[in-house]
Design a protein around this motif. Structure first.
Motif, PDB file in Angstrom:
ATOM      1  N   ILE A 174       1.293 -14.880   7.783  1.00 16.42           N
ATOM      2  CA  ILE A 174       0.389 -14.192   6.864  1.00 16.42           C
ATOM      3  C   ILE A 174       0.347 -12.684   7.120  1.00 16.42           C
ATOM      4  O   ILE A 174       0.392 -11.883   6.192  1.00 16.42           O
ATOM      5  CB  ILE A 174      -1.034 -14.794   6.971  1.00 16.42           C
ATOM      6  N   ALA A 175       0.314 -12.312   8.400  1.00 13.78           N
ATOM      7  CA  ALA A 175       0.222 -10.887   8.720  1.00 13.78           C
ATOM      8  C   ALA A 175       1.455 -10.136   8.222  1.00 13.78           C
ATOM      9  O   ALA A 175       1.344  -9.045   7.662  1.00 13.78           O
ATOM     10  CB  ALA A 175       0.058 -10.695  10.226  1.00 13.78           C
ATOM     11  N   GLY A 176       2.623 -10.756   8.415  1.00 15.86           N
ATOM     12  CA  GLY A 176       3.858 -10.130   7.960  1.00 15.86           C
ATOM     13  C   GLY A 176       3.884 -10.012   6.450  1.00 15.86           C
ATOM     14  O   GLY A 176       4.330  -9.013   5.890  1.00 15.86           O
ATOM     15  N   PHE A 177       3.372 -11.040   5.803  1.00 18.48           N
ATOM     16  CA  PHE A 177       3.305 -11.047   4.348  1.00 18.48           C
ATOM     17  C   PHE A 177       2.419  -9.908   3.847  1.00 18.48           C
ATOM     18  O   PHE A 177       2.772  -9.166   2.932  1.00 18.48           O
ATOM     19  CB  PHE A 177       2.766 -12.393   3.875  1.00 18.48           C
ATOM     20  N   GLU A 178       1.277  -9.765   4.519  1.00 17.70           N
ATOM     21  CA  GLU A 178       0.355  -8.724   4.080  1.00 17.70           C
ATOM     22  C   GLU A 178       0.919  -7.330   4.320  1.00 17.70           C
ATOM     23  O   GLU A 178       0.751  -6.425   3.506  1.00 17.70           O
ATOM     24  CB  GLU A 178      -1.010  -8.906   4.753  1.00 17.70           C
ATOM     25  N   ARG A 211       4.758  -2.547  -0.367  1.00 14.02           N
ATOM     26  CA  ARG A 211       5.134  -2.595  -1.783  1.00 14.02           C
ATOM     27  C   ARG A 211       4.127  -1.841  -2.630  1.00 14.02           C
ATOM     28  O   ARG A 211       4.495  -1.094  -3.527  1.00 14.02           O
ATOM     29  CB  ARG A 211       5.228  -4.051  -2.260  1.00 14.02           C
ATOM     30  N   ILE A 212       2.856  -2.030  -2.331  1.00 14.40           N
ATOM     31  CA  ILE A 212       1.831  -1.347  -3.117  1.00 14.40           C
ATOM     32  C   ILE A 212       1.974   0.166  -2.941  1.00 14.40           C
ATOM     33  O   ILE A 212       1.916   0.920  -3.898  1.00 14.40           O
ATOM     34  CB  ILE A 212       0.422  -1.841  -2.715  1.00 14.40           C
ATOM     35  N   GLU A 213       2.237   0.577  -1.704  1.00 11.97           N
ATOM     36  CA  GLU A 213       2.419   2.014  -1.448  1.00 11.97           C
ATOM     37  C   GLU A 213       3.602   2.570  -2.217  1.00 11.97           C
ATOM     38  O   GLU A 213       3.613   3.717  -2.623  1.00 11.97           O
ATOM     39  CB  GLU A 213       2.644   2.258   0.048  1.00 11.97           C
ATOM     40  N   ALA A 214       4.620   1.732  -2.384  1.00 14.64           N
ATOM     41  CA  ALA A 214       5.806   2.192  -3.106  1.00 14.64           C
ATOM     42  C   ALA A 214       5.642   1.990  -4.606  1.00 14.64           C
ATOM     43  O   ALA A 214       6.578   2.192  -5.370  1.00 14.64           O
ATOM     44  CB  ALA A 214       7.044   1.457  -2.603  1.00 14.64           C
ATOM     45  N   PRO A 222       2.593  -6.440  -5.828  1.00 12.81           N
ATOM     46  CA  PRO A 222       2.661  -7.247  -4.602  1.00 12.81           C
ATOM     47  C   PRO A 222       3.211  -8.644  -4.862  1.00 12.81           C
ATOM     48  O   PRO A 222       3.163  -9.135  -5.992  1.00 12.81           O
ATOM     49  CB  PRO A 222       1.194  -7.320  -4.162  1.00 12.81           C
ATOM     50  N   TYR A 223       3.742  -9.258  -3.835  1.00 14.24           N
ATOM     51  CA  TYR A 223       4.203 -10.636  -3.937  1.00 14.24           C
ATOM     52  C   TYR A 223       3.011 -11.576  -4.019  1.00 14.24           C
ATOM     53  O   TYR A 223       1.931 -11.264  -3.533  1.00 14.24           O
ATOM     54  CB  TYR A 223       5.047 -11.013  -2.730  1.00 14.24           C
ATOM     55  N   MET A 224       3.248 -12.761  -4.589  1.00 14.10           N
ATOM     56  CA  MET A 224       2.143 -13.676  -4.829  1.00 14.10           C
ATOM     57  C   MET A 224       1.642 -14.384  -3.584  1.00 14.10           C
ATOM     58  O   MET A 224       0.461 -14.436  -3.324  1.00 14.10           O
ATOM     59  CB  MET A 224       2.574 -14.724  -5.833  1.00 14.10           C
ATOM     60  N   ASN A 225       2.533 -15.005  -2.839  1.00 17.35           N
ATOM     61  CA  ASN A 225       2.090 -15.733  -1.658  1.00 17.35           C
ATOM     62  C   ASN A 225       3.225 -15.843  -0.654  1.00 17.35           C
ATOM     63  O   ASN A 225       4.386 -15.639  -0.989  1.00 17.35           O
ATOM     64  CB  ASN A 225       1.551 -17.117  -2.042  1.00 17.35           C
ATOM     65  N   PRO A 226       2.884 -16.166   0.605  1.00 11.63           N
ATOM     66  CA  PRO A 226       3.915 -16.197   1.653  1.00 11.63           C
ATOM     67  C   PRO A 226       5.027 -17.212   1.350  1.00 11.63           C
ATOM     68  O   PRO A 226       6.177 -16.959   1.661  1.00 11.63           O
ATOM     69  CB  PRO A 226       3.136 -16.616   2.898  1.00 11.63           C
ATOM     70  N   ARG A 227       4.690 -18.332   0.740  1.00 11.63           N
ATOM     71  CA  ARG A 227       5.712 -19.353   0.515  1.00 11.63           C
ATOM     72  C   ARG A 227       6.810 -18.847  -0.422  1.00 11.63           C
ATOM     73  O   ARG A 227       7.994 -18.908  -0.090  1.00 11.63           O
ATOM     74  CB  ARG A 227       5.099 -20.626  -0.060  1.00 11.63           C
ATOM     75  N   ASN A 228       6.395 -18.340  -1.597  1.00 16.43           N
ATOM     76  CA  ASN A 228       7.395 -17.835  -2.536  1.00 16.43           C
ATOM     77  C   ASN A 228       8.180 -16.681  -1.947  1.00 16.43           C
ATOM     78  O   ASN A 228       9.368 -16.528  -2.207  1.00 16.43           O
ATOM     79  CB  ASN A 228       6.722 -17.344  -3.818  1.00 16.43           C
ATOM     80  N   THR A 229       7.504 -15.876  -1.165  1.00  9.37           N
ATOM     81  CA  THR A 229       8.178 -14.717  -0.593  1.00  9.37           C
ATOM     82  C   THR A 229       9.210 -15.168   0.431  1.00  9.37           C
ATOM     83  O   THR A 229      10.301 -14.612   0.517  1.00  9.37           O
ATOM     84  CB  THR A 229       7.153 -13.769   0.037  1.00  9.37           C
TER      85      THR A 229
END
Ligand code: AMP
Ligand code: ZN
Length: 666
Positions: free
Chosen positions: A177-181, A187-190, A194-201
């Motif tokens: 989760i931490a890595g996902f966040e 991504r938001i900064e760029a 943002p990605y939807m959730n850790p699984r899809n990512t």
């Protein structure tokens, strides 16, 4: 064997072991710095002696292979799905059925494992080497993603211990989760959605075409099943234990229990404890422990009879969809948000849920007035997971995605292959203007002290600024009449703006908020092109030639500098004295301390602390505060602390005194 080859082999062996200690045992025996050093050494040796190249070398972890299309390959052993259960009752039923099939009326042993929520993969090993990795695909065939999987550090590319000659092993790739966040924050900064959730990512990451990009994703691989012939293993518990001994990451959350009652205890424990896991799970997997029983039980068309998953009830409530509103981001990305009748969920009142994009709305077939199910997954913002067919809103209140920007009313655009709609009127859309200036002043960009996000909005609303360049024209007298602006805060603001003129080029470039140009990309571009003029003149090909710059970024940079508005903006910033040229690295300058991390301890005759600091910096060194294995040199004055001295001696860090220091820099 030649000495060089021997050295290469020995280094590989050493690095494999360190990798294992680091990623699997979580107990490294050398510092990251020393590890990098060994890896660099191996890399150099391999480059100089390409005849000894080996796809299983630890250097191959960093990736570098680009795959255009993944090959579809058959699974030797099909990858089944699992039947689900949601209650004790269903589990009792399951046990009853299986006992009947195998003709047992005594207790059955089970292994209980966490059901990791990620993407499942199958790995094939031969003689201890990873030779193939496939995605689950449809269970019969999967995509070959070996190169990408090799970049995941917790997947061993060389096994240890007493492993079978050939076998396959299954596991789940998860993103913590931490890595996902952290990834989403970047991504938001760029300016990316943002990605939807850790699984899809996680599963998306496995399909990236450039394995170097995969290497940068924080992915883990948890293993949970062996497949193969004559593995000499009798139970699932033994399989897990063996896999662990060969170097795989088998989480120690797995348990062997003696009866179905033990399963219930395990479930009860993880129902609570899962909140503290650093990654997401969506249930528990229960497997008959004895493999001979598993064989007798066999499979249905879809799933094994000897295993079942128990799904946790996600905390879910239903409520009414009152309206949908649309948010405009700094880059113009439009995000639909569901406004809900307030409802209590996991201890907080929920009033809004994220809908992500138009596809999501279409998939749910939303109407205003619908009774919707709201769930809180790993994400902080709850989401709508379904609608109650019995309580639908009127057909004429179907949610239709907007065509025009809610802020500036310009026509929205959606690019092919993208899910997000954008308002492209970026220079006149108020929310985007404010968002862009807020980004410009933010900490990681120009870091303008004395100016906050709300003040930016206030200045814009009062017609004082329309873009970041206008910040540099602000005058004291203009600000004084504004609400909440005292003399002191105006002075701070103006000083902050003035001070920002010394920010290096890479920060200015990031601050401009070009789509896809995040902090790292800005740094790369600044280094590669050296000035904004060079960058603006660069062709797509020249941009793509830079390390880490892909088509998408190149196109975006190119587009940015094609717009007259932006050219004018940049030229104004240039006129105001911002740094739009990268700092020249003065190579001729004498730098005897270059790249050294230096600790200073004690008092000195000819230098104050401050003087020492600037002297060290002047000659290329970096001052660090405490002694660690990363320290390269210690400058000891009068009365150096005994513990520091001890530590430095233990670590074998060179210590010099004031006189020696002066000699070194003279
Ligand atoms: P489902 O996709 O709901 O049919 O569940 C089957 C999937 O659960 C498998 O394909 C795996 O990806 C996943 N899974 C996660 N953890 C485990 C585990 N410990 N044992 C077996 N499967 C697991
Ligand atoms: Zn707009």
């Amino acid at each position: 064997m030649e000495a060089i080859e021997q050295e290469i082999i020995a280094l590989r062996e050493q690095l494999h072991q360190h990798n294992y200690r680091y990623y699997i045992e979580d107990a490294p025996t050398i510092s990251d710095y020393d590890f990098d050093h060994l890896l660099k050494k191996l890399e150099t040796l391999e480059q100089e002696n390409p005849q000894y190249a080996d796809p299983n070398s630890p250097t191959q972890r960093v990736g570098g292979q680009v795959t255009k299309n993944f090959l579809n390959k058959p699974h030797r052993y099909p990858m089944y799905s699992l039947d689900n259960s949601y209650s004790k009752e269903e589990l009792y039923q399951w046990e009853k059925r299986l006992k009947k099939i195998v003709g047992l009326d005594t207790a059955v042993q089970y292994t209980c494992e966490l059901k990791f929520d990620g993407a499942s993969i199958n790995l094939r090993y031969q003689n201890g080497l990873l030779i193939q990795g496939l995605t689950r695909g449809d269970g019969q065939q999967g995509d070959e993603i070996t190169a990408n999987l090799k970049t995941i550090s917790s997947i061993p590319i060389q096994l240890k211990g007493d492993y079978p000659e050939t076998f396959e092993i299954r596991g789940e790739i998860v993103m913590p989760i931490a890595g996902f966040e952290a990834l989403n924050k970047k991504r938001i900064e760029a300016g990316e959605p943002p990605y939807m959730n850790p699984r899809n990512t996680a599963s998306g990451s496995l399909k990236l075409q450039d394995s170097r990009q995969v290497a940068k994703r924080p992915l883990l691989c948890f293993l949970y099943a062996l497949a193969g012939e004559d593995l000499g293993i009798a139970t699932q518990a033994e399989a897990l234990e063996s896999a662990r001994s060969w170097g795989f990451d088998v989480p120690d959350s797995a348990r062997l229990v003696d009866s179905i009652e033990g399963v219930f205890e395990y479930i009860a424990y993880w129902e609570k404890a899962r909140a503290d896991l650093p990654y997401e799970i969506d249930g528990i997997v229960i497997k008959v422990n004895r493999l001979d029983l598993q064989e007798q039980l066999g499979f249905t068309a879809k799933a094994p009879r000897w295993a079942i998953s128990y799904k946790f009830k996600a905390e879910q409530v239903f409520t009414t969809l009152e309206s949908v509103s649309y948010q405009v981001g700094r880059t113009g990305a439009i995000t639909p948000v569901a406004n809900l009748e307030p409802v209590l969920l996991s201890g907080t009142t929920v009033k809004r849920a994220s809908l992500h994009n138009e596809d999501q709305i279409l998939k749910l077939d939303l109407r205003i007035g619908d009774r919707v199910f709201v769930e809180k997954g790993g994400e902080i913002i709850p989401k709508i997971v379904g609608i109650d067919e019995n309580f639908r809103g009127p057909l004429e209140d179907k949610v239709v995605f907007i065509h025009h920007c809610p802020d500036c009313n310009s026509l929205l655009e959606k690019q092919e292959g993208e899910a997000q709609h954008y308002c492209t009127n970026s220079n006149q859309c108020p929310t985007q203007i404010i968002g862009k200036i807020q980004h410009f002043i933010s900490r990681k960009a120009m870091d303008i002290e004395g100016l906050g996000g709300e003040t930016v909005a206030l200045l814009y609303q009062n017609g004082l600024i329309e873009n970041c360049a206008d910040l540099y024209t602000l005058q004291f007298d203009q600000l004084l009449p504004l609400e909440r602006m005292a003399e002191k805060s105006i002075t701070n603001l103006l000083e902050g703006v003035e001070a920002s003129k010394t920010k290096p080029f890479e920060k200015v470039l990031f601050a401009l908020g070009i789509r896809y140009v995040g902090e790292t990309v800005a740094k790369k571009l600044a280094e590669a092109f050296g000035s904004i003029d060079q960058l603006a003149a660069a062709s797509i090909d020249q941009l793509v030639a830079v390390d880490e710059i892909g088509e998408r970024i190149a196109q975006s940079v190119n587009d940015f500098f094609k717009q007259p508005y932006n050219i004018k903006l940049v030229s104004r910033l240039q006129d105001y004295g911002l740094k739009l040229v990268a700092q020249k690295r003065t190579t001729s300058h004498f730098l005897p301390l270059q790249n050294l991390r230096i600790v200073v301890s004690g008092v000195f005759k000819d230098f104050s602390r401050e003087e020492l600091k600037s002297t060290v910096a002047h000659f290329g060194g970096t001052l660090v505060s405490s002694v660690s294995s990363k320290t390269d040199l210690i400058i000891a004055g009068e009365g150096m602390g005994p513990s520091k001295l001890q530590k430095a001696t233990d670590l074998g860090i060179p210590i010099i005194n004031e006189v020696q220091f002066k000699e070194r820099i003279s």
